[in-house]
Design an enzyme around this catalytic site. Structure first.
Site, PDB file in Angstrom:
ATOM      1  N   ARG A  73      -7.915 -13.147  27.872  1.00  0.00           N
ATOM      2  CA  ARG A  73      -9.261 -12.912  27.339  1.00  0.00           C
ATOM      3  C   ARG A  73      -9.176 -12.592  25.854  1.00  0.00           C
ATOM      4  O   ARG A  73      -9.961 -13.093  25.049  1.00  0.00           O
ATOM      5  CB  ARG A  73      -9.902 -11.719  28.055  1.00  0.00           C
ATOM      6  CG  ARG A  73     -10.381 -12.025  29.448  1.00  0.00           C
ATOM      7  CD  ARG A  73     -10.953 -10.746  30.033  1.00  0.00           C
ATOM      8  NE  ARG A  73     -11.530 -10.944  31.342  1.00  0.00           N
ATOM      9  CZ  ARG A  73     -12.087  -9.961  32.058  1.00  0.00           C
ATOM     10  NH1 ARG A  73     -12.119  -8.733  31.581  1.00  0.00           N
ATOM     11  NH2 ARG A  73     -12.605 -10.208  33.245  1.00  0.00           N
ATOM     12  N   GLU A  91       6.420 -16.572   7.904  1.00  0.00           N
ATOM     13  CA  GLU A  91       7.441 -16.781   6.871  1.00  0.00           C
ATOM     14  C   GLU A  91       7.617 -15.526   6.024  1.00  0.00           C
ATOM     15  O   GLU A  91       8.733 -15.171   5.623  1.00  0.00           O
ATOM     16  CB  GLU A  91       7.038 -17.961   5.961  1.00  0.00           C
ATOM     17  CG  GLU A  91       6.929 -19.301   6.669  1.00  0.00           C
ATOM     18  CD  GLU A  91       5.547 -19.568   7.247  1.00  0.00           C
ATOM     19  OE1 GLU A  91       4.870 -18.610   7.671  1.00  0.00           O
ATOM     20  OE2 GLU A  91       5.140 -20.727   7.288  1.00  0.00           O
ATOM     21  N   ALA A 143      -8.940 -16.414  40.655  1.00  0.00           N
ATOM     22  CA  ALA A 143      -7.925 -15.817  41.525  1.00  0.00           C
ATOM     23  C   ALA A 143      -8.287 -16.179  42.950  1.00  0.00           C
ATOM     24  O   ALA A 143      -9.468 -16.237  43.314  1.00  0.00           O
ATOM     25  CB  ALA A 143      -7.920 -14.306  41.350  1.00  0.00           C
ATOM     26  N   ARG A 175      -9.596  -4.545  27.947  1.00  0.00           N
ATOM     27  CA  ARG A 175      -9.113  -3.149  27.830  1.00  0.00           C
ATOM     28  C   ARG A 175      -7.691  -2.919  28.302  1.00  0.00           C
ATOM     29  O   ARG A 175      -7.016  -2.027  27.798  1.00  0.00           O
ATOM     30  CB  ARG A 175     -10.077  -2.192  28.541  1.00  0.00           C
ATOM     31  CG  ARG A 175     -10.179  -2.388  30.034  1.00  0.00           C
ATOM     32  CD  ARG A 175     -11.395  -1.648  30.593  1.00  0.00           C
ATOM     33  NE  ARG A 175     -11.570  -1.926  32.023  1.00  0.00           N
ATOM     34  CZ  ARG A 175     -12.081  -3.055  32.507  1.00  0.00           C
ATOM     35  NH1 ARG A 175     -12.439  -4.031  31.676  1.00  0.00           N
ATOM     36  NH2 ARG A 175     -12.212  -3.235  33.805  1.00  0.00           N
ATOM     37  N   HIS A 226       1.791 -13.868   7.268  1.00  0.00           N
ATOM     38  CA  HIS A 226       2.248 -15.004   8.069  1.00  0.00           C
ATOM     39  C   HIS A 226       3.732 -14.835   8.431  1.00  0.00           C
ATOM     40  O   HIS A 226       4.445 -14.007   7.847  1.00  0.00           O
ATOM     41  CB  HIS A 226       2.034 -16.306   7.290  1.00  0.00           C
ATOM     42  CG  HIS A 226       0.586 -16.709   7.247  1.00  0.00           C
ATOM     43  ND1 HIS A 226       0.134 -17.828   6.595  1.00  0.00           N
ATOM     44  CD2 HIS A 226      -0.510 -16.139   7.807  1.00  0.00           C
ATOM     45  CE1 HIS A 226      -1.175 -17.937   6.742  1.00  0.00           C
ATOM     46  NE2 HIS A 226      -1.593 -16.915   7.471  1.00  0.00           N
ATOM     47  N   CYS A 232       1.997 -22.812   5.175  1.00  0.00           N
ATOM     48  CA  CYS A 232       0.687 -23.079   4.565  1.00  0.00           C
ATOM     49  C   CYS A 232       0.801 -23.214   3.050  1.00  0.00           C
ATOM     50  O   CYS A 232       1.719 -22.687   2.413  1.00  0.00           O
ATOM     51  CB  CYS A 232      -0.305 -21.987   4.952  1.00  0.00           C
ATOM     52  SG  CYS A 232       0.080 -20.384   4.263  1.00  0.00           S
ATOM     53  N   GLU A 251     -14.384 -17.633  33.433  1.00  0.00           N
ATOM     54  CA  GLU A 251     -13.880 -16.812  34.552  1.00  0.00           C
ATOM     55  C   GLU A 251     -14.677 -16.929  35.832  1.00  0.00           C
ATOM     56  O   GLU A 251     -14.434 -16.194  36.773  1.00  0.00           O
ATOM     57  CB  GLU A 251     -13.833 -15.346  34.121  1.00  0.00           C
ATOM     58  CG  GLU A 251     -12.640 -15.036  33.278  1.00  0.00           C
ATOM     59  CD  GLU A 251     -12.050 -13.658  33.540  1.00  0.00           C
ATOM     60  OE1 GLU A 251     -12.254 -13.082  34.618  1.00  0.00           O
ATOM     61  OE2 GLU A 251     -11.377 -13.167  32.629  1.00  0.00           O
ATOM     62  N   LEU A 290     -17.454 -22.588  37.896  1.00  0.00           N
ATOM     63  CA  LEU A 290     -16.144 -23.261  37.869  1.00  0.00           C
ATOM     64  C   LEU A 290     -16.266 -24.649  38.501  1.00  0.00           C
ATOM     65  O   LEU A 290     -15.725 -25.630  37.988  1.00  0.00           O
ATOM     66  CB  LEU A 290     -15.099 -22.420  38.621  1.00  0.00           C
ATOM     67  CG  LEU A 290     -14.692 -21.122  37.918  1.00  0.00           C
ATOM     68  CD1 LEU A 290     -13.941 -20.192  38.881  1.00  0.00           C
ATOM     69  CD2 LEU A 290     -13.821 -21.406  36.692  1.00  0.00           C
ATOM     70  N   LEU A 339     -15.980  -7.483  31.269  1.00  0.00           N
ATOM     71  CA  LEU A 339     -15.504  -8.705  30.607  1.00  0.00           C
ATOM     72  C   LEU A 339     -14.894  -8.396  29.242  1.00  0.00           C
ATOM     73  O   LEU A 339     -15.164  -9.084  28.261  1.00  0.00           O
ATOM     74  CB  LEU A 339     -16.631  -9.735  30.472  1.00  0.00           C
ATOM     75  CG  LEU A 339     -17.223 -10.235  31.800  1.00  0.00           C
ATOM     76  CD1 LEU A 339     -18.453 -11.092  31.549  1.00  0.00           C
ATOM     77  CD2 LEU A 339     -16.188 -11.038  32.588  1.00  0.00           C
TER      78      LEU A 339
HETATM   79  C1  AOF Z   1       1.772 -20.277   8.101  1.00  0.00           C
HETATM   80  N1  AOF Z   1       2.391 -19.278   8.782  1.00  0.00           N
HETATM   81  O1  AOF Z   1       2.385 -17.638  10.307  1.00  0.00           O
HETATM   82  C2  AOF Z   1       0.440 -18.911  10.089  1.00  0.00           C
HETATM   83  C3  AOF Z   1      -0.168 -20.007   9.402  1.00  0.00           C
HETATM   84  O2  AOF Z   1      -6.487 -16.838   6.849  1.00  0.00           O
HETATM   85  P1  AOF Z   1      -5.025 -16.883   6.714  1.00  0.00           P
HETATM   86  O3  AOF Z   1      -4.532 -16.674   5.327  1.00  0.00           O
HETATM   87  O4  AOF Z   1      -4.296 -15.998   7.713  1.00  0.00           O
HETATM   88  O5  AOF Z   1      -4.601 -18.394   7.052  1.00  0.00           O
HETATM   89  C4  AOF Z   1      -4.848 -18.931   8.313  1.00  0.00           C
HETATM   90  C5  AOF Z   1      -4.361 -20.359   8.326  1.00  0.00           C
HETATM   91  O6  AOF Z   1      -2.983 -20.401   7.955  1.00  0.00           O
HETATM   92  C6  AOF Z   1      -4.432 -20.988   9.722  1.00  0.00           C
HETATM   93  O7  AOF Z   1      -5.646 -21.665   9.929  1.00  0.00           O
HETATM   94  C7  AOF Z   1      -3.261 -21.969   9.654  1.00  0.00           C
HETATM   95  O8  AOF Z   1      -3.636 -23.129   8.973  1.00  0.00           O
HETATM   96  C8  AOF Z   1      -2.238 -21.213   8.825  1.00  0.00           C
HETATM   97  N2  AOF Z   1      -1.432 -20.369   9.692  1.00  0.00           N
HETATM   98  N3  AOF Z   1       0.552 -20.664   8.448  1.00  0.00           N
HETATM   99  O9  AOF Z   1       2.348 -20.813   7.158  1.00  0.00           O
HETATM  100  C9  AOF Z   1       1.783 -18.579   9.755  1.00  0.00           C
HETATM  101  N4  AOF Z   1      -0.220 -18.213  11.024  1.00  0.00           N
HETATM  102 ZN    ZN Z   2       1.289 -19.112   5.563  1.00  0.00          ZN
END
Ligand code: AOF
Ligand code: ZN
Length: 358
Positions: free
Chosen positions: A196, A58, A162, A219, A56, A83, A296, A302, A216
């Protein structure tokens, strides 16, 4: 948890959101998140969530700190609440609390069931000053599918087409004339493939497949990205040698006749009217964990999505050339609000959101 944000706070959170955008197309269905460590008005470390399953934001930011004792005099800027759960990675809040910063500034709390405020509570319980609710609109827009999925329990729908400068999305075709008609340039194509890649599924109608025989895939952005293709083909008219059947990408064919699970799944739907079809596809996508569905085309699909209000964002790529006649592009509904107009090579991207969505 005061909301007294300074100009400096806005500046750093804007930088944080810009950095988080680097995750677009790589991290979904995780949110796009970045983290800055600021000491005496200077960014001394930063990081962002760069890939699904990877550390993540942090963790990425804090690993760049060589002397952790400096953190007690630092402010952390992060666009999503750190988290507190054990997911694919350990809780970010625990890592932060190993060397607590003076203050943590957060754009939005995390709506994910396993977090939902617990990260903030834990920081507060350890005496960290926490300020939540800065740049909320931009932050929400950056992770709109993630928030919609967790808060509203539904799939976020993004429509894209487009069109030429005179409003056509295809040339006039003779009966059975096949092959995609290129309207926009390379930059737009790269952008489209990034979008995508950021969706978990792409929805198209039968005619688009019959005329273009498209891949679809993503790439031009990430050739290894697996995105599920959703195709509406009521009477199973698409021949089996077409790209969507013959390659190894997962595909779901919504039809009125057969149900069959597999790499090329068939899902039987009630086709009594267009709204019912869209309701069922939307429910199917949500049940499959699809946060963002990228629609798309073609023009018919659409048009049905717009007529039945099945959209959250509309992306129109306008090319400079005129063709005089052709298939008229859908009209952007009056309930759509122009959010952004951005140059993409020689084309221009118009992004619309729902009125009051921001
Ligand atoms: C954070 N910092 O950069 C992100 C967070 O499956 P995991 O462990 O990657 O956790 C995914 C969950 O963590 C996601 O659903 C969201 O709640 C949180 N994402 N949290 O502190 C991050 N990407
Ligand atoms: Zn986290």
């Amino acid at each position: 948890m005061s909301n007294n944000f300074t100009k400096q706070d806005f500046y750093f959170m804007e930088q944080c959101l810009l950095l988080a955008k680097k995750g677009i197309g790589h991290v979904e269905p995780n949110p796009r998140v970045a983290c800055l460590v600021v000491h005496q008005a200077e960014i001394i470390a930063s990081g962002y969530h760069s890939k699904f399953g990877a550390p993540h934001a942090e963790v990425e930011a804090l690993r760049n700190i060589t002397d952790p004792s400096i953190l007690q005099a630092c402010t952390l800027y992060v666009n999503l609440e750190p988290c507190s759960h054990h997911g694919k990675t350990p809780p970010c809040v625990d890592l932060i609390l190993q060397n607590p910063p003076k203050r943590v500034v957060i754009a939005q709390s995390d709506p994910f069931d396993l977090v939902q405020g617990k990260g903030i509570e834990k920081l507060l319980a350890h005496g960290v000053q926490v300020d939540v609710g800065i740049c909320e609109k931009d932050s929400h827009q950056l992770n709109a599918p993630f928030f919609t999925f967790h808060q509203e329990k539904r799939t976020y729908l993004r429509l894209k087409w487009a069109q030429t400068a005179d409003g056509f999305m295809d040339k006039l075709r003779h009966a059975n004339e096949k092959g995609a008609f290129g309207i926009t340039g390379k930059t737009s194509q790269h952008w489209t493939h990034q979008q995508r890649a950021s969706a978990q599924a792409i929805l198209v109608g039968k005619n688009t497949v019959l005329v273009d025989n498209p891949k679809l895939d993503a790439r031009f952005f990430d050739e290894h990205k697996k995105i599920v293709r959703y195709v509406i083909d009521k009477n199973l008219e698409i021949p089996s040698h077409y790209q969507i059947y013959s390659d190894d990408l997962p595909t779901v064919i919504f039809n009125a006749h057969h149900a069959e699970k597999g790499l090329k799944s068939k899902v039987k739907l009630d086709f009594s009217n267009a709204k019912i079809v869209l309701d069922q596809i939307s429910a199917y996508a949500y049940a499959e964990g699809v946060q963002s569905l990228w629609v798309e085309g073609g023009a018919f699909l659409l048009g049905e999505c717009l007529a039945h209000d099945y959209w959250d964002e509309i992306h129109v790529l306008r090319a400079p050339q005129k063709i005089g006649q052709g298939l008229t592009a859908p009209a952007v509904p009056t309930s759509a609000q122009l959010h952004k107009k951005s140059p993409l090579g020689e084309d221009t991207l118009y992004t619309y959101v729902r009125e009051n969505a921001l």
